[in-house]
Enzyme design. Structure first.
Site, PDB file in Angstrom:
ATOM      1  N   ASN A  11       0.864  -1.183   0.000  1.00 54.52           N
ATOM      2  CA  ASN A  11       0.000   0.000   0.000  1.00 54.52           C
ATOM      3  C   ASN A  11       0.907   1.241   0.000  1.00 54.52           C
ATOM      4  O   ASN A  11       1.427   1.635   1.037  1.00 54.52           O
ATOM      5  CB  ASN A  11      -0.901  -0.034   1.252  1.00 54.52           C
ATOM      6  N   HIS A  98      -9.842   0.906   4.926  1.00 59.21           N
ATOM      7  CA  HIS A  98      -8.582   1.180   5.647  1.00 59.21           C
ATOM      8  C   HIS A  98      -8.871   2.189   6.759  1.00 59.21           C
ATOM      9  O   HIS A  98      -9.658   3.117   6.572  1.00 59.21           O
ATOM     10  CB  HIS A  98      -7.539   1.723   4.672  1.00 59.21           C
ATOM     11  N   GLU A 165      -5.545  -5.171  10.667  1.00 56.02           N
ATOM     12  CA  GLU A 165      -4.590  -4.077  10.869  1.00 56.02           C
ATOM     13  C   GLU A 165      -4.984  -3.336  12.135  1.00 56.02           C
ATOM     14  O   GLU A 165      -5.787  -2.382  12.075  1.00 56.02           O
ATOM     15  CB  GLU A 165      -4.655  -3.075   9.708  1.00 56.02           C
TER      16      GLU A 165
HETATM   17  P1  13P Z   1       2.682   0.500   8.086  1.00 61.61           P
HETATM   18  O1  13P Z   1       3.299  -0.730   7.471  1.00 61.61           O
HETATM   19  O2  13P Z   1       3.392   1.756   7.751  1.00 61.61           O
HETATM   20  O3  13P Z   1       2.444   0.330   9.555  1.00 61.61           O
HETATM   21  O4  13P Z   1       1.257   0.678   7.424  1.00 61.61           O
HETATM   22  C1  13P Z   1       0.377  -0.377   7.477  1.00 61.61           C
HETATM   23  C2  13P Z   1      -0.764  -0.034   6.636  1.00 61.61           C
HETATM   24  O5  13P Z   1      -1.544   0.836   6.977  1.00 61.61           O
HETATM   25  C3  13P Z   1      -0.916  -0.754   5.367  1.00 61.61           C
HETATM   26  O6  13P Z   1      -2.162  -0.552   4.827  1.00 61.61           O
END
Ligand code: 13P
Length: 265
Positions: A11, A98, A165
């Site tokens: 991403n 997200h 996440e």
């Molecule tokens: P990081 O890997 O920077 O923590 O971000 C995770 C994320 O939000 C991927 O969608």
């Protein structure tokens, strides 16, 4: 489901700021990714570069995705990118829900987007995660799943990807990823809830599950110990080819060792 390649969803968020950089970054990674046996990369550039990056795709090991999509094909929606535009630009996956977008959209928006993406033959990568490991964290995950799937037709589980996440772990300056133990606790909650929703364990087996949140080459091995981790959603390191290469090598080594161990059993 066995024998699926591990996915790395890159991403890029808003961190690549020109078409030249987007195409250059993608091309710097793709020749290596094409040689991998057990890993697939889904690259999610900012919307305006999806088309150019998708034109570079010529191997099944790497695909392109969008970071969001509006759940209508066209119309008077200033500034939006429709699901049809995303598809016509060459995206095959779309990140939805997200946490960096959830404050801009309602839970029914997320459900509408998941439905529209599936209806257009694309694969949604649905992000869920709690803000903190407080007494309600399990309920938060259960509710996020209900909010999406109560409104989405319960078919095509093989095209659905769920990314856990936890918000407290994303781009944490303290580099505070979840541990694989915390991931496995969450996965148990998620799978139980999905089983209630989809009514069969078989359907849930077809869904792919990713971890995301401050993941890098230092902590990926902790997660690889668990066969249930189908892949990763990465942000900060997603546009760092050197770190990505190390992560690919760790995945390949790990899966190969697992295969040898199974042969020798
Ligand atoms: P990081 O890997 O920077 O923590 O971000 C995770 C994320 O939000 C991927 O969608």
């Amino acid at each position: 489901m066995k024998n699926r390649k591990k996915m790395i969803v890159a991403n890029w968020k808003m961190n690549v700021t020109s078409e030249k950089d987007a195409v250059g970054l993608f091309n710097s990674i793709k020749s290596v990714v094409a040689k991998l046996d057990y890993t697939q990369m889904i690259c999610c550039p900012p919307h305006m570069y999806v088309n150019q990056v998708a034109k570079q795709v010529n191997h099944p090991n790497y695909r392109v995705g969008g970071q969001d999509a509006y759940p209508e094909e066209s119309g008077s929606r200033t500034g939006e990118t429709s699901v049809l535009m995303m598809k016509n630009s060459g995206a095959e996956y779309v990140i939805l829900g997200h946490s960096e977008r959830r404050h801009l959209e309602t839970k029914s928006d997320v459900a509408r987007k998941v439905t529209a993406v599936l209806e257009h033959g694309l694969k949604p990568i649905i992000c869920i995660g709690e803000e903190a490991r407080d007494k309600n964290w399990k309920k938060t995950l259960q509710q996020q799943l209900k909010d999406v799937f109560n409104r989405v037709p319960k078919k095509e589980p093989e095209n659905i990807i769920i990314a856990y996440e936890p918000i407290w772990a994303i781009s944490s300056d303290k580099k505070n990823p979840a541990t694989s133990t915390e991931y496995m606790e969450a996965l148990e909650v998620i799978k139980k809830e999905l089983q209630k929703i989809f009514k069969t364990a078989k359907a849930v087996e077809k869904i792919r599950f990713l971890y995301g949140g401050s993941l890098d080459d230092k902590n990926i091995e902790d997660f690889l110990r668990h066969a249930e981790v189908n892949g990763f959603l990465v942000g900060r390191v997603s546009h760092d080819p050197r770190i990505l290469m190390t992560m690919f090598r760790l995945i390949e080594d790990h899966v190969q060792k697992e295969i040898f161990a199974q042969i020798n059993e």
